[in-house]
Scaffold this active site. Structure first.
Site, PDB file in Angstrom:
ATOM      1  N   SER A  22       0.914  -1.076   0.111  1.00 65.21           N
ATOM      2  CA  SER A  22      -0.101  -0.053   0.062  1.00 65.21           C
ATOM      3  C   SER A  22       0.978   1.355   0.042  1.00 65.21           C
ATOM      4  CB  SER A  22      -0.848   0.152   1.217  1.00 65.21           C
ATOM      5  OG  SER A  22      -1.653   1.355   1.428  1.00 65.21           O
ATOM      6  N   TYR A  75      -1.053  -0.199  10.504  1.00 60.78           N
ATOM      7  CA  TYR A  75      -1.073  -0.546   9.325  1.00 60.78           C
ATOM      8  C   TYR A  75      -0.153  -0.203   8.541  1.00 60.78           C
ATOM      9  CZ  TYR A  75      -3.314  -1.048   4.381  1.00 60.78           C
ATOM     10  OH  TYR A  75      -3.321  -1.380   2.940  1.00 60.78           O
TER      11      TYR A  75
END
Length: 250
Positions: free
Chosen positions: A143, A156
């Site tokens: 990501s 995250y």
């Protein structure tokens, strides 16, 4: 229709929705036989049916990639049932809120177990087969959050930052033996990634973020995966970022 991946066998984790599902469909369309792993058995069954209805070959291997035995079994069954493993797509992952104030450390462990350790387990199981074959491709879905942290994304972002560097380390370790490794970092992509976030405010924020006008579609990522895999063996696309055109942020 040209099928650049004809004769190849792929394992896709996190295949029950979003990027994993799109990757499986695109790989099958490109001619690969596809093994599909995720926890939601009924969704895997539906995806197998779709691929087979279009003339492709697919195999459902239900499992939880945070469980090392499940990850190793997914690789072993891919090889046993489909004959080999040429391609590994690490798409299993979750997003959670992760600030440090009043932190729930169990959330950090869960995010890291799925995003990082799940990737470690599948790679550790697949690499020996690829080295024995003399060829292989690993693509890990990371990501853009792995490049940039934020006040509520530390769990995250930390997991994806770790994935980025682990994946690049594998690229350097394995490239000389014809195993290509790629990190693929999407920006806002229209998936269910926000649906299971435990914090209601952050859940709503992420759901809005990935549903915004111009968000990347999962199929865009699936087509990028096929593009990477179809490149000549002399070429390793080691890293690629895909973000919405309207997103000009760094």
């Amino acid at each position: 229709m040209t099928k650049p991946l004809a004769g190849k066998v792929a394992l896709v984790t996190g295949a029950s929705s979003g990027i994993g599902e799109a990757a499986a469909l695109c790989l099958a369309e490109a001619g690969a036989a596809v093994a599909l792993s995720a926890r939601r058995v009924e969704r895997l069954s539906g995806l197998v049916a779709r691929i087979e209805a279009d003339g492709g070959t697919a195999l459902a291997i239900p499992g939880d990639m945070t469980v090392e035995d499940d990850a190793r079994r997914a690789v072993a069954q891919t090889v046993e049932k489909l004959g080999r493993i040429d391609i590994l797509i690490n798409s299993a992952g979750i997003m959670e809120a992760g600030g440090i104030e009043n932190v729930d450390t169990a959330i950090y462990r869960r995010v890291i177990d799925i995003n990082l350790m799940g990737t470690v387990y599948t790679c550790a199981a697949a690499v020996p087969h690829m080295l024995e074959q003399g060829v292989g491709d690993i693509i890990t879905i990371s990501s853009l959050a792995g490049r940039k942290g934020g006040p509520m994304t530390s769990a995250y972002s930390a997991s994806k930052h770790a994935v980025n560097f682990m994946t690049d380390g594998m690229r350097q370790e394995l490239g000389g033996r014809n195993v290509r490794v790629t990190t693929l970092m999407p920006g806002a992509t229209e998936t269910e990634v926000g649906d299971n976030i435990s914090d209601p405010n952050w859940r709503a924020a992420i759901q809005a973020h990935v549903a915004k006008e111009g968000a990347v579609k999962p199929r865009d990522i699936g087509e990028a995966i096929v593009f990477i895999l179809a490149m000549p063996r002399r070429t390793n696309i080691s890293e690629i970022s895909i973000r919405p055109t309207i997103d000009t942020s760094a």
